[in-house]
Design an enzyme around this catalytic site. Structure first.
Site, PDB file in Angstrom:
ATOM      1  N   LYS A  80      36.889  36.553  35.431  1.00  0.00           N
ATOM      2  CA  LYS A  80      38.148  37.133  34.872  1.00  0.00           C
ATOM      3  C   LYS A  80      38.766  36.802  33.642  1.00  0.00           C
ATOM      4  CE  LYS A  80      42.870  38.312  36.510  1.00  0.00           C
ATOM      5  NZ  LYS A  80      43.858  37.861  37.767  1.00  0.00           N
ATOM      6  N   SER A 156      45.765  41.574  40.134  1.00  0.00           N
ATOM      7  CA  SER A 156      45.598  41.636  38.604  1.00  0.00           C
ATOM      8  C   SER A 156      44.035  41.444  38.539  1.00  0.00           C
ATOM      9  CB  SER A 156      46.484  40.614  37.891  1.00  0.00           C
ATOM     10  OG  SER A 156      45.989  39.262  38.287  1.00  0.00           O
ATOM     11  N   SER A 180      46.975  38.461  43.804  1.00  0.00           N
ATOM     12  CA  SER A 180      46.023  39.126  42.802  1.00  0.00           C
ATOM     13  C   SER A 180      44.405  39.191  42.995  1.00  0.00           C
ATOM     14  CB  SER A 180      46.177  38.606  41.277  1.00  0.00           C
ATOM     15  OG  SER A 180      47.418  38.950  40.936  1.00  0.00           O
TER      16      SER A 180
END
Length: 465
Positions: A80, A156, A180
């Site tokens: 990420k 997220s 997330s």
């Protein structure tokens, strides 16, 4: 013939060991899948084909010589774009960061992946500073769901979930400050663990403080345990990191559900579920009972902690912007700006009161787990929704916490929580089931999730191109 991009990390490692195929073959398959699908999904913000193939070739040589570096040698993996990655920009979904860098260090999880010989494919998409439950930002656009590209992948860590779900590498690492990794896992039919706080070290410390966890994102519980074995453990750069586990999480997966005391809460006492979500989750709970678990439908008893969570979350978000120019507030996601402005006058007393709420919740859940080994809930009350929206059609609020009531409470308490797929709704989109355990009981959470996965099967968990 099986496409290597559809294999799990465990299957790839078995294939390397038997000589059936090599890390180069698997990496080429992942890169081909990225070329085929990422134009529609927008899961990646950076793909380094040359570096990935070079790493794969080095891994293949180690497998031939019998001198592999660790349990993840040769596994195609994404990161990420929140984690520092040496040599690659870490832009965090914002236009405030200069791509020029320099980019000189690895976050702990990235360093561990390199140490085990994993093949790093690139960086995955995040909303600006990982602040919300969908993945879109002005710098890179929106990330779509592999099951239906017109819907969100969640957030997220939506880029990571979309990558894993579409076969663009079987491993990814995301962050979870309020759901997330679990929100996108539920939306994309994948598996993701928010471990006990501190089990996976983070550096630098998150401005969201002790709400923020790092977590493995995969397609199976076994792969989640494999990745957790690689990236967990003490790091001196993280003042709150826990000691390195003495036992393997993969080895801890053996076991069944017989005699396990499970509390099932359909809504934690304050949520409202889509009827299809409720049906599929209740079917999953029946499977747990049929597998030998002792299930009681009961709520844990705390009130919705969303307001204290907002105090902690948005004061942290405000802290993020202190590193940038005075006009930064005018350049960020309007929803993020609205939240920061709403809580910018929060006092130390407000903050400490929010901390007291989470401490009380922790005490309450500690007592709860004296009676129940695990708590099971829906991961999300809904399936995914249209990418053009910030909340489902007709929803009361666009703020992401309004439609994620079952995830952020366990960031408040720092408990381990894993989301596994439990079926597909009539609209063709996945539904997630959440297992929550007492702090430091990550192995028990994964063991129960693995037992459920084995009973139920995960054939529905992979969308086809």
């Amino acid at each position: 013939m099986t496409d290597l991009a559809d294999l799990t990390a465990a299957e790839l490692l078995d294939g390397y060991a038997s000589g059936q195929f090599t890390p180069v073959d698997a990496t080429e398959a992942a890169l081909t899948r990225i070329e085929e699908r990422d134009g529609d999904l927008n899961a990646f913000v950076l793909v380094d084909r040359e570096s990935a193939l070079a790493s794969a070739q080095e891994s293949a040589a180690r497998w031939r010589s019998g001198e592999t570096l660790g349990p993840g040698d040769g596994v195609p993996t994404s990161i990420k774009d929140i984690f520092g990655t040496k040599g690659w920009p870490t832009l965090r979904g914002t236009t405030l960061i200069d791509e020029a860098g320099p980019w000189e260090w690895d976050a702990p999880c990235v360093a561990r992946l390199r140490e085990t010989g994993a093949v790093l494919l690139g960086k995955t998409a995040t909303p600006e500073f990982a602040w919300k439950g969908v993945t879109d930002c002005s710098r890179f656009g929106a990330t779509s769901n592999p099951w239906d590209a017109s819907t969100h992948a969640g957030g997220s860590s939506g880029g990571s979930a979309a990558a894993v779900g579409a076969g663009m590498g079987p491993w990814s690492v995301g962050t979870d400050g309020g759901g997330s990794v679990r929100i996108p896992a539920s939306f994309t039919g994948t598996v993701a663990l928010k471990p006990t706080y501190g089990l996976i070290p983070m550096y630098p410390s998150s401005p969201f403080g002790t709400l923020a966890h790092a977590g493995p994102m995969t397609r199976t519980v076994t792969d989640t345990a494999l990745l957790l074995d690689v990236i967990s453990g003490y790091d001196p750069r993280d003042w709150s990191s826990l000691p390195t586990p003495h036992t393997s999480f993969v080895q801890s997966l053996e076991g069944d559900l017989k005699g396990l005391r499970i509390a099932f809460s359909a809504d934690l006492g304050f949520g409202t579920n889509d009827p299809e979500v409720d049906r599929l989750v209740r079917d999953a709970v029946k499977t747990l009972e049929e597998g030998g678990a002792i299930v009681e439908e009961v709520d844990p008893g705390f009130e919705d902690p969303v307001e204290p969570f907002h105090v902690l979350w948005f004061t942290g978000a405000g802290k993020v912007l202190e590193a940038y120019e005075d006009d930064a507030m005018e350049k960020i996601d309007p929803g993020l700006r609205e939240g920061i402005e709403k809580y910018q006058d929060a006092t130390a007393r407000d903050y400490l009161q929010a901390v007291q709420v989470r401490m009380n919740m922790g005490v309450q859940m500690g007592a709860f787990h004296q009676k129940y080994d695990l708590l099971v809930t829906p991961t999300m009350p809904i399936t995914s929704f249209d990418c053009s929206r910030q909340s489902p059609q007709g929803w009361s609020s666009d703020l992401w916490t309004s439609w994620t009531p079952y995830t952020y409470p366990f960031n408040m308490t720092q408990q381990p929580a894993v989301s596994v797929p439990c079926g597909v709704a009539d609209n063709g989109l996945p539904v997630g089931l959440q297992f929550v355990g007492a702090r430091n009981q990550d192995a028990a959470v994964l063991r129960a999730a693995a037992a459920y996965e084995q009973l139920e099967g995960s054939s529905f968990a992979r969308p086809r191109a």
